[in-house]
Design a protein around this motif. Structure first.
Motif, mmCIF file in Angstrom:
data_model
loop_
_atom_site.group_PDB
_atom_site.id
_atom_site.type_symbol
_atom_site.label_atom_id
_atom_site.label_comp_id
_atom_site.label_asym_id
_atom_site.label_seq_id
_atom_site.Cartn_x
_atom_site.Cartn_y
_atom_site.Cartn_z
ATOM 1 N N SER B 46 -22.182 -35.978 -30.834
ATOM 2 C CA SER B 46 -21.538 -36.791 -29.795
ATOM 3 C C SER B 46 -20.875 -38.021 -30.397
ATOM 4 O O SER B 46 -19.786 -38.423 -29.976
ATOM 5 C CB SER B 46 -22.561 -37.229 -28.750
ATOM 6 N N ASP B 171 -18.230 -31.795 -24.813
ATOM 7 C CA ASP B 171 -19.509 -32.185 -25.412
ATOM 8 C C ASP B 171 -20.663 -31.541 -24.651
ATOM 9 O O ASP B 171 -21.074 -32.032 -23.613
ATOM 10 C CB ASP B 171 -19.647 -33.708 -25.414
ATOM 11 N N GLU B 172 -21.168 -30.469 -25.179
ATOM 12 C CA GLU B 172 -22.241 -29.701 -24.542
ATOM 13 C C GLU B 172 -21.988 -29.526 -23.048
ATOM 14 O O GLU B 172 -22.805 -29.936 -22.217
ATOM 15 C CB GLU B 172 -23.589 -30.397 -24.773
HETATM 16 MG MG LIG Z 1 -24.753 -35.348 -27.850
#
Ligand SMILES: [Mg+2]
Ligand SMILES: Nc1ncnc2c1ncn2[C@@H]1O[C@H](COP(=O)(O)OP(=O)(O)OP(=O)(O)O)[C@@H](O)[C@H]1O
Lengths: 281, 266
Positions: B46, B171-172
């Motif tokens: 991240s 992001d995920e």
């Molecule tokens: Mg992350």
């Protein structure tokens, strides 16, 4: 599932809070229509009728000048509440603007604003009011200015804290990532998600501001005789409390009941907003 | 081959941390490709994504988007660059403004980048975008709270795609969703990638997901890139110990089994 339980609970307003809500509504209604429903002229001096006890003609009795206490309370609601409303409106607007500025304007701006609020918080409103009373002459206007000056720092700090918190949220970052500009970010994303707390705080503050305004009138630097402002009525009746307790007690009750009702509603709103507080109460 | 994104030497240390959150991260992404950035929790994925997206200032290194260096740009200049690069966040419950309705959320990019300033035209475009992500039936006046997690993530994707970015950073995007919904959102991303010629930087800690979606893979551990290469290289012949451990740890379900259900979630 848990949300539906929560909403069902929200709908059922506790009895005390319901009564408090009704009282608040009544007081606000009286502030608007009070002068028209008053049975007597609130300012008509009638020395033959002075200090009559509560009875069928004057339900709450008459004061030292023979004026009908009930009519004066009904009329005075407007003065007290309007002054309170003006103070809160002014301080909330200042709080939102300056508090937001402190939260998003960078370290230096924040530091300067915080120092100024420190000063504001350090001076008691009574002292300020005395100062303004000397400078501008005593009157409800001086009381309004004095209380506003001492009240705004609280709102600045409240808004600063909430805005900072909201700035951290992911939807704000997501708006930045989308390409939303500074202005729109604050006006459309941050503030709408920060100002809810004001409903609660303002309702709670109605009681506090009202007490200070009435208190200032009571000590003689706020509304002046013959005004029917509740604090001023108490002040005028204080000299004859033994021969005419009703002229003092009933305006006092009006203040107390209104303050308690607004506090209760404020607390109820606070719990509504954050149900976890419920257990603590 | 033209690259849509190049990062070189990206490094970020947070004060008080014993090691950098990301250290010397470098990789390239070809235009139209999907690159998977994998690694366990705390490996710096991240942080890397946030530096690329201009949400965090790198201590060192640079980011080049479509041939232009974008790290260190002024806020205004960066704001314009964002038209080419959008982000889909992990948690669709917190990444959508609860006070904005579907039309405002999805149309905001069109508005702030002056792509569609006419309200009616913008609304038509919003409807088209919603159709694209399988939400053609939803009420434009509805607020995020009335949607499920999967639907919210579709909204977030439509919102990001509205400005027609070259690069989409995810992001995920499925890790906070129900397993049953994950495959639908992944399939959607995959379809969009081929339909729109989109480049996707896809972050996950799940190697199976990356394998399904991405042709290039970058593996991170403790803030560093430990392995990078094509899908075949990394999965077929992992060079680094850490990658082998990751591969061994993950059971590999195949999301293509639920491929037909892309638009079925209502
Ligand atoms: Mg992350
Ligand atoms: N704002 C921050 N302040 C301080 N430390 C941070 C911050 N953000 C991340 N870190 C630290 O940096 C390291 C890398 O975090 P990062 O969020 O990039 O990892 P990640 O690979 O995305 O992990 P996850 O899979 O859990 O999302 C972690 O050790 C984390 O604690």
């Amino acid at each position: 599932m848990s949300t539906s339980v929560a909403t069902r609970k929200r709908r059922r307003i506790p009895l005390v809070d319901r009564i408090a809500l009704i009282i608040c509504g009544l007081v606000l209604a009286i502030a608007v229509i009070g002068p028209w429903i008053a049975p007597h002229d609130p300012y008509a001096v009638n020395l033959s009728q002075r200090l009559l006890g509560p009875g069928p003609e004057h339900w709450l009795g008459t004061d030292i000048n023979g004026r009908d206490v009930l009519s004066r309370i009904l009329t005075g609601a407007r003065t007290t509440l309007l002054a309170t409303a003006v103070v809160l409106a002014v301080t909330v607007v200042i709080g939102v603007v300056v508090g937001t500025l402190a939260a998003v304007g960078g370290r230096v701006v924040d530091e300067i604003i915080m120092r100024i609020t420190d000063v504001g918080l350090a001076v008691p409103s009574i002292v300020l009011a005395l100062g303004f009373a000397v400078a501008l002459g005593p009157g409800i206007g001086s009381a309004i200015i004095a209380v506003s000056v001492s009240w705004w720092p609280g709102y600045v700090r409240l808004i600063r804290t909430v805005v900072r918190e909201t700035m951290q949220s992911e939807f704000v970052e997501s708006a930045v990532a989308l390409g939303v500009g500074r202005r729109r970010l604050i006006l459309r994303h941050v503030l709408p998600n920060s100002l809810d707390i004001l409903y609660v705080q303002v309702t709670l503050d109605v009681a506090a501001v009202m007490l200070v305004i009435s208190g200032l009138s009571f000590i003689g630097v706020g509304a002046q005789v013959p005004s029917a402002e509740w604090g001023a009525m108490i002040a005028a009746a204080a000299d004859n409390v033994t021969s005419g307790w009703w002229a003092l007690v009933f305006p006092g009750l009006a203040i107390a009941i209104t303050a308690i009702a607004f506090s209760l509603v404020g607390d109820w709103l606070r719990v509504l907003r954050d149900p976890t507080l419920k257990q603590e109460n | 081959m033209k690259s849509v994104l190049e990062v070189d030497g990206l490094t970020k240390s947070y004060p008080g941390a014993s090691r950098p959150a990301a250290a010397d991260v470098s990789f390239k992404m070809a235009e139209g490709s999907a690159l998977g950035l994998v690694g366990e929790s705390g490996s710096g994925k991240s942080t890397t994504a946030r530096m690329i997206a201009g949400l965090e200032k790198p201590d060192k290194g640079w980011v080049v988007l479509g041939g232009r260096q974008i790290d260190g740009l002024s806020r205004r200049a960066m704001q314009r660059v964002r038209r080419d690069m959008q982000v889909v966040f992990q948690d669709p419950y917190s990444s959508l403004n609860p006070r904005m309705n579907v039309e405002q959320l999805v149309g905001e990019g069109l508005l702030v980048h002056s792509i569609e300033t006419d309200r009616a035209a913008r609304r038509r475009e919003v409807e088209r975008l919603l159709g694209l992500v399988g939400l053609g039936h939803v009420d434009l006046g509805a607020y995020p709270r009335s949607f499920s997690g999967g639907q919210r993530q579709r909204l977030a994707i439509a919102r990001a795609l509205a400005v027609r970015p070259k690069l989409l950073i995810c992001d995920e995007p499925v890790s906070s969703l129900d397993v049953s919904v994950q495959a639908q959102v992944l399939n959607l991303l995959r379809d969009l990638q081929s339909e729109l010629g989109l480049s996707i930087l896809f972050i996950a800690h799940d190697l199976a997901v990356v394998r399904y979606l991405c042709d290039q893979v970058v593996v991170m551990s403790d803030g560093r890139v430990v392995e990078k290469g094509s899908r075949e290289q990394v999965y077929g012949d992992p060079q680094h110990e850490y990658t082998r451990d990751l591969l061994a740890a993950v059971p590999v379900p195949d999301p293509s089994h639920s491929r037909r259900s892309v638009t079925e979630e209502k």
